[in-house]
Design a protein around this motif. Structure first.
Motif, PDB file in Angstrom:
ATOM      1  N   VAL A   1       1.470  -1.128   0.279  1.00  0.00           N
ATOM      2  CA  VAL A   1      -0.285  -0.241  -0.184  1.00  0.00           C
ATOM      3  C   VAL A   1       0.690   1.191   0.251  1.00  0.00           C
ATOM      4  CG1 VAL A   1      -1.629   1.888   1.435  1.00  0.00           C
ATOM      5  CG2 VAL A   1      -1.853  -1.455   1.596  1.00  0.00           C
ATOM      6  N   PHE A   2       0.129   2.081  -1.012  1.00  0.00           N
ATOM      7  CA  PHE A   2       1.116   3.899  -0.770  1.00  0.00           C
ATOM      8  C   PHE A   2       0.410   4.758  -0.745  1.00  0.00           C
ATOM      9  CE2 PHE A   2       0.752   1.858  -5.159  1.00  0.00           C
ATOM     10  CZ  PHE A   2       0.997   2.331  -5.967  1.00  0.00           C
ATOM     11  N   ASN A   3       0.640   6.218  -1.565  1.00  0.00           N
ATOM     12  CA  ASN A   3       0.147   7.599  -1.537  1.00  0.00           C
ATOM     13  C   ASN A   3      -0.997   7.515  -0.580  1.00  0.00           C
ATOM     14  OD1 ASN A   3      -0.312   9.401  -3.068  1.00  0.00           O
ATOM     15  ND2 ASN A   3      -1.531   8.523  -3.989  1.00  0.00           N
ATOM     16  N   ASN A   4      -0.357   7.513   0.845  1.00  0.00           N
ATOM     17  CA  ASN A   4      -1.222   7.552   1.991  1.00  0.00           C
ATOM     18  C   ASN A   4      -2.796   6.479   1.900  1.00  0.00           C
ATOM     19  OD1 ASN A   4      -0.256   9.526   3.343  1.00  0.00           O
ATOM     20  ND2 ASN A   4      -1.273  11.237   1.430  1.00  0.00           N
ATOM     21  N   GLU A   5      -1.879   4.916   1.265  1.00  0.00           N
ATOM     22  CA  GLU A   5      -3.818   4.233   1.196  1.00  0.00           C
ATOM     23  C   GLU A   5      -4.273   4.523   0.358  1.00  0.00           C
ATOM     24  OE1 GLU A   5      -4.933   3.704   5.740  1.00  0.00           O
ATOM     25  OE2 GLU A   5      -2.648   2.795   6.044  1.00  0.00           O
ATOM     26  N   LYS A   6      -4.311   5.824  -0.208  1.00  0.00           N
ATOM     27  CA  LYS A   6      -5.022   5.321  -2.408  1.00  0.00           C
ATOM     28  C   LYS A   6      -4.552   4.110  -2.935  1.00  0.00           C
ATOM     29  CE  LYS A   6      -5.278  10.618  -0.656  1.00  0.00           C
ATOM     30  NZ  LYS A   6      -5.369  11.595  -1.679  1.00  0.00           N
ATOM     31  N   GLU A   7      -3.537   3.504  -2.759  1.00  0.00           N
ATOM     32  CA  GLU A   7      -3.175   2.676  -4.230  1.00  0.00           C
ATOM     33  C   GLU A   7      -2.635   1.258  -3.328  1.00  0.00           C
ATOM     34  OE1 GLU A   7      -1.724   4.853  -7.233  1.00  0.00           O
ATOM     35  OE2 GLU A   7      -1.451   6.318  -6.215  1.00  0.00           O
ATOM     36  N   CYS A   8      -2.697   1.137  -3.839  1.00  0.00           N
ATOM     37  CA  CYS A   8      -1.696  -0.244  -4.098  1.00  0.00           C
ATOM     38  C   CYS A   8      -1.621  -1.423  -4.792  1.00  0.00           C
ATOM     39  CB  CYS A   8      -3.671  -1.205  -2.609  1.00  0.00           C
ATOM     40  SG  CYS A   8      -2.419  -2.838  -2.713  1.00  0.00           S
ATOM     41  N   LEU A   9      -0.042  -1.806  -5.038  1.00  0.00           N
ATOM     42  CA  LEU A   9      -0.280  -3.500  -5.523  1.00  0.00           C
ATOM     43  C   LEU A   9      -0.034  -4.039  -4.972  1.00  0.00           C
ATOM     44  CD1 LEU A   9       3.352  -1.122  -6.922  1.00  0.00           C
ATOM     45  CD2 LEU A   9       1.709  -1.329  -8.155  1.00  0.00           C
ATOM     46  N   HIS A  10      -0.345  -5.234  -6.026  1.00  0.00           N
ATOM     47  CA  HIS A  10      -0.316  -7.023  -5.692  1.00  0.00           C
ATOM     48  C   HIS A  10       0.608  -7.646  -6.198  1.00  0.00           C
ATOM     49  CE1 HIS A  10      -4.059  -5.612  -3.353  1.00  0.00           C
ATOM     50  NE2 HIS A  10      -4.783  -5.037  -4.852  1.00  0.00           N
ATOM     51  N   LEU A  11       1.527  -8.082  -5.302  1.00  0.00           N
ATOM     52  CA  LEU A  11       2.911  -9.091  -7.116  1.00  0.00           C
ATOM     53  C   LEU A  11       2.309 -10.378  -6.451  1.00  0.00           C
ATOM     54  CD1 LEU A  11       4.137  -6.173  -6.167  1.00  0.00           C
ATOM     55  CD2 LEU A  11       5.742  -7.093  -6.894  1.00  0.00           C
ATOM     56  N   GLN A  12       2.435 -11.526  -7.353  1.00  0.00           N
ATOM     57  CA  GLN A  12       2.281 -12.525  -7.519  1.00  0.00           C
ATOM     58  C   GLN A  12       2.572 -13.504  -8.814  1.00  0.00           C
ATOM     59  OE1 GLN A  12      -2.635 -13.858  -8.347  1.00  0.00           O
ATOM     60  NE2 GLN A  12      -2.170 -15.730  -7.198  1.00  0.00           N
ATOM     61  N   LEU A  13       3.111 -14.318  -7.815  1.00  0.00           N
ATOM     62  CA  LEU A  13       3.892 -15.295  -8.712  1.00  0.00           C
ATOM     63  C   LEU A  13       3.002 -16.782  -9.274  1.00  0.00           C
ATOM     64  CD1 LEU A  13       6.927 -15.643  -9.495  1.00  0.00           C
ATOM     65  CD2 LEU A  13       7.279 -17.167  -7.849  1.00  0.00           C
ATOM     66  N   LEU A  14       2.714 -17.149 -10.269  1.00  0.00           N
ATOM     67  CA  LEU A  14       1.690 -17.784 -10.991  1.00  0.00           C
ATOM     68  C   LEU A  14       2.654 -19.042 -11.867  1.00  0.00           C
ATOM     69  CD1 LEU A  14      -1.005 -15.761 -11.937  1.00  0.00           C
ATOM     70  CD2 LEU A  14      -0.913 -17.019  -9.676  1.00  0.00           C
ATOM     71  N   GLU A  15       2.294 -20.389 -11.837  1.00  0.00           N
ATOM     72  CA  GLU A  15       2.986 -21.345 -12.871  1.00  0.00           C
ATOM     73  C   GLU A  15       2.616 -20.900 -14.352  1.00  0.00           C
ATOM     74  OE1 GLU A  15       5.451 -23.451 -11.645  1.00  0.00           O
ATOM     75  OE2 GLU A  15       5.382 -21.786  -9.758  1.00  0.00           O
ATOM     76  N   GLY A  16       3.458 -21.637 -14.760  1.00  0.00           N
ATOM     77  CA  GLY A  16       2.779 -21.126 -16.278  1.00  0.00           C
ATOM     78  C   GLY A  16       3.198 -19.780 -16.923  1.00  0.00           C
ATOM     79  N   CYS A  17       2.341 -19.600 -17.962  1.00  0.00           N
ATOM     80  CA  CYS A  17       2.700 -18.648 -19.093  1.00  0.00           C
ATOM     81  C   CYS A  17       0.934 -17.939 -18.559  1.00  0.00           C
ATOM     82  CB  CYS A  17       2.486 -19.185 -20.319  1.00  0.00           C
ATOM     83  SG  CYS A  17       3.018 -17.102 -21.534  1.00  0.00           S
ATOM     84  N   GLN A  18       0.974 -16.786 -17.997  1.00  0.00           N
ATOM     85  CA  GLN A  18      -0.455 -16.101 -17.636  1.00  0.00           C
ATOM     86  C   GLN A  18      -0.676 -14.988 -18.469  1.00  0.00           C
ATOM     87  OE1 GLN A  18      -2.646 -18.052 -15.755  1.00  0.00           O
ATOM     88  NE2 GLN A  18      -0.950 -19.671 -15.399  1.00  0.00           N
ATOM     89  N   ILE A  19      -2.099 -14.858 -18.815  1.00  0.00           N
ATOM     90  CA  ILE A  19      -1.509 -13.291 -19.592  1.00  0.00           C
ATOM     91  C   ILE A  19      -3.782 -12.890 -18.526  1.00  0.00           C
ATOM     92  CG2 ILE A  19      -1.935 -12.793 -21.407  1.00  0.00           C
ATOM     93  CD1 ILE A  19      -0.898 -14.649 -23.207  1.00  0.00           C
ATOM     94  N   GLU A  20      -3.179 -11.873 -18.700  1.00  0.00           N
ATOM     95  CA  GLU A  20      -4.019 -10.791 -18.849  1.00  0.00           C
ATOM     96  C   GLU A  20      -4.186  -9.301 -19.458  1.00  0.00           C
ATOM     97  OE1 GLU A  20      -5.064 -10.102 -14.356  1.00  0.00           O
ATOM     98  OE2 GLU A  20      -4.044 -12.464 -13.391  1.00  0.00           O
ATOM     99  N   ARG A  21      -5.675  -9.492 -19.925  1.00  0.00           N
ATOM    100  CA  ARG A  21      -5.982  -8.513 -20.923  1.00  0.00           C
ATOM    101  C   ARG A  21      -6.308  -7.036 -20.484  1.00  0.00           C
ATOM    102  NH1 ARG A  21      -3.710 -10.007 -25.420  1.00  0.00           N
ATOM    103  NH2 ARG A  21      -4.166 -12.458 -25.972  1.00  0.00           N
ATOM    104  N   ASP A  22      -5.616  -6.723 -18.868  1.00  0.00           N
ATOM    105  CA  ASP A  22      -5.569  -5.446 -18.483  1.00  0.00           C
ATOM    106  C   ASP A  22      -4.866  -4.198 -17.940  1.00  0.00           C
ATOM    107  OD1 ASP A  22      -6.439  -3.865 -16.025  1.00  0.00           O
ATOM    108  OD2 ASP A  22      -6.750  -5.652 -14.712  1.00  0.00           O
TER     109      ASP A  22
END
Length: 424
Positions: free
Chosen positions: A310-331
């Motif tokens: 969480v950063f920017n006075n708790e106004k924003e957040c980063l979520h980091l995740q490790l996934l097996e294989g080749c994962q694609i998110e169109r976002d």
């Protein structure tokens, strides 16, 4: 005002406030009095306080008394003595009203005060609203005596045999209001005995005109304002670009002179031209005016491993995740990277001059600033742009726009690192 609710009455000891206190008591309002000793007139200030104490005791009205070091406050806050006294008393009024759950604070402004205010604003070069006089009600401040004159007040007090005190500073033509009261208004009344009445009639008519004006400007602004930006050519086609800009910019601290300067430059304003108030910045970008809040830049954040940050006075957040294989998110708010190519710790930071990366889908490197320009990103948005770099200080993701080609997944990827950016 509600007879059942407590009403606070500001009393100085002068004719106006004494009249207000006596009238509200006779009308059976629940009242308590407030007196502020600003310690500006030596022994006379203490005389006023003593008079108010004795009056409230005689009338069986509870009195709230406060002392202020007004001169020190004025010096500390770099304001005039008059402004210091105003700020101190109205701040105290609101605190006391809230603590006592009172409906409002009644102050003793009358017709003559309203005329003086109109003339003062006229001398200052005010707009239409400054010529409408003092409002009978402004938030929790009520002014029940605006319908009567100073002469009416003094005559009524004489009729009931009520004494009052006179502030000697009101008898000296040393400040603008006193000069108007002692010199200008008597001369206007000599010219025409109905001067005060005519000025107040004009003020009432201007108040009606102001309602029409406000409605028209509000409608125009609603049509023009698109998420904090206005098309300059459309603005110039309106009857008064300056009036619309004033309604848009004055509430966020832009002064009338700056707004006038902006208006004059609109026909020739080039992309990148900027004006600022204490809290906001106005930027010309591709034929539009873009209004943006001035905020402190996001402080660099080190990311040692996957998880939530969480950063920017708790106004924003980063979520980091490790996934097996080749994962694609169109976002656009999610970057999908080849985990084997990314070296921790990562760093989230604002963009810097000279930042380069290799946008996904491109062969060569490109300046981040040029890439954002190609996307038609405005200067205010550029100032808030973030990047994520890895341990080698290479940009892996231009946040919410494009990952770096060198870190993207391919057919050899065995693990995918996803980074999702969320605004709360």
């Amino acid at each position: 005002m509600d007879h059942e609710r407590l009403q606070l009455v500001a009393i100085s000891g002068g004719a106006d406030s004494v009249c207000l206190l006596r009238i509200l008591q006779q009308l059976n309002y629940r009242i308590e009095a407030i007196h502020c000793n600003f310690h500006l007139r030596g022994e006379e200030s203490n005389r006023d306080e003593q008079f108010v104490k004795e009056l409230c005791q005689k009338l069986n009205v509870e009195l709230h008394l406060i002392h202020f070091d007004t001169k020190t406050y004025a010096e500390t806050h770099k304001v005039s003595i008059e402004m210091a006294a105003r700020e101190l008393r109205y701040h105290y009024f609101e605190l006391l009203r809230h603590d006592l759950n009172a409906e409002c604070v009644c102050v003793a402004h009358h017709q003559d005060d309203s005329v003086e205010t109109i003339l003062m604003n006229l001398l200052r070069g005010t707009g239409i609203h400054g010529l409408t006089g003092i409002k009978p009600r402004n938030g929790h401040i009520a002014r029940p005596l605006l319908c009567v004159s100073r002469q009416d007040i003094e005559q009524w007090l004489t009729n009931i045999g009520q004494q009052y005190i006179t502030d000697s500073t009101n008898l000296v033509a040393d400040i603008v209001r006193n000069k108007l009261r002692l010199n200008v208004l008597p001369q206007l009344n000599d010219i025409t005995p109905s001067a005060v009445s005519n000025i107040l009639t004009t003020a009432r008519r201007l108040a009606e005109a102001a309602r029409v004006y406000d409605d028209a400007i509000s409608h125009q602004l609603e049509c023009l304002d698109n998420n904090g930006s206005i098309d300059i050519q459309q603005l110039l086609k309106t009857p008064s670009a300056e009036a619309i800009l004033y309604a848009w910019l004055a509430p966020v601290g832009f002064s009338p002179s700056v707004i006038e300067s902006i208006t004059n430059r609109l026909p020739v304003a080039q992309t990148g031209r900027q004006w600022s108030s204490a809290t906001h910045q106005l930027t010309v970008h591709q034929g539009r005016l873009v209004l943006d809040t001035i905020t402190a830049p996001v402080q660099p954040l080190q990311i040692p491993e996957t998880g939530n940050y969480v950063f920017n006075n708790e106004k924003e957040c980063l979520h980091l995740q490790l996934l097996e294989g080749c994962q694609i998110e169109r976002d656009i708010h999610t970057a999908c990277l080849d985990a084997s190519k990314v070296r921790f710790p990562l760093t989230l930071r604002p963009t810097q001059a000279g930042d380069r990366f290799q946008p996904f889908g491109m062969r060569g490197k490109k300046l981040v600033s040029d890439f954002l320009t190609d996307l038609h990103i405005s200067l205010p948005q550029k100032r808030h742009q973030l990047v994520i770099t890895d341990a080698t200080d290479r940009i892996v993701w231009l946040v919410d726009h494009r990952p770096d080609q060198r870190f993207c997944i391919d057919n050899t990827t065995s693990q995918t690192l996803t980074i999702h950016h969320e605004r709360r």
